[in-house]
Design a protein around this motif. Sequence first.
Motif, mmCIF file in Angstrom:
data_model
loop_
_atom_site.group_PDB
_atom_site.id
_atom_site.type_symbol
_atom_site.label_atom_id
_atom_site.label_comp_id
_atom_site.label_asym_id
_atom_site.label_seq_id
_atom_site.Cartn_x
_atom_site.Cartn_y
_atom_site.Cartn_z
ATOM 1 N N LEU A 9 -73.016 -37.091 -18.634
ATOM 2 C CA LEU A 9 -72.358 -38.145 -19.407
ATOM 3 C C LEU A 9 -71.991 -39.363 -18.571
ATOM 4 C CD1 LEU A 9 -70.048 -35.948 -21.657
ATOM 5 C CD2 LEU A 9 -72.202 -37.065 -22.286
ATOM 6 N N SER A 10 -72.344 -39.350 -17.290
ATOM 7 C CA SER A 10 -71.989 -40.470 -16.419
ATOM 8 C C SER A 10 -72.870 -41.697 -16.663
ATOM 9 C CB SER A 10 -72.093 -40.055 -14.943
ATOM 10 O OG SER A 10 -73.447 -39.830 -14.590
ATOM 11 N N ASP A 11 -73.916 -41.538 -17.435
ATOM 12 C CA ASP A 11 -74.842 -42.635 -17.715
ATOM 13 C C ASP A 11 -74.623 -43.169 -19.135
ATOM 14 O OD1 ASP A 11 -77.599 -43.983 -16.890
ATOM 15 O OD2 ASP A 11 -77.758 -43.315 -18.977
ATOM 16 N N GLY A 12 -74.572 -44.483 -19.274
ATOM 17 C CA GLY A 12 -74.321 -45.102 -20.567
ATOM 18 C C GLY A 12 -75.383 -44.810 -21.614
ATOM 19 N N THR A 13 -76.635 -44.765 -21.198
ATOM 20 C CA THR A 13 -77.709 -44.453 -22.149
ATOM 21 C C THR A 13 -77.534 -43.047 -22.694
ATOM 22 O OG1 THR A 13 -79.250 -45.948 -21.041
ATOM 23 C CG2 THR A 13 -80.209 -44.226 -22.435
#
Length: 117
Positions: A16-20
């Motif tokens: 979940l650390s990536d916005g996409t």
Amino acid sequence: MDAADIPQLDATFSALSDGTRRAIVARLADGEASLSQLAEPFDMSLTAVSKHLRVLSDAGLVDVEKRGRTRHCRLRGAPIKEAVDWLSKYEAFWTDRFEALARHLAKDDQDKKERER
């Protein structure tokens, strides 16, 4: 939550650390979607979106099922619930801190008003 849950929690937060990937999870919260439907809002190739889905799937957040020529994706809620449960343990801590800050600021305002009189 015990020590056995930590690897899952790490995988969840890493995915979940990536916005996409967060946007994909948000879309899947509305219901199942095909890979092409998930890719529509992004300015990237289907291959790039597939890589993001693989990270989410490896973390246990998404199930991907191939039906004919189409891959369908759906959200798995259990890992997200575990993350929410872990975070909720700290809610009281932060609530107490914010309330203490509010009291301190209110006291400072009151002290300032008294000095101005």
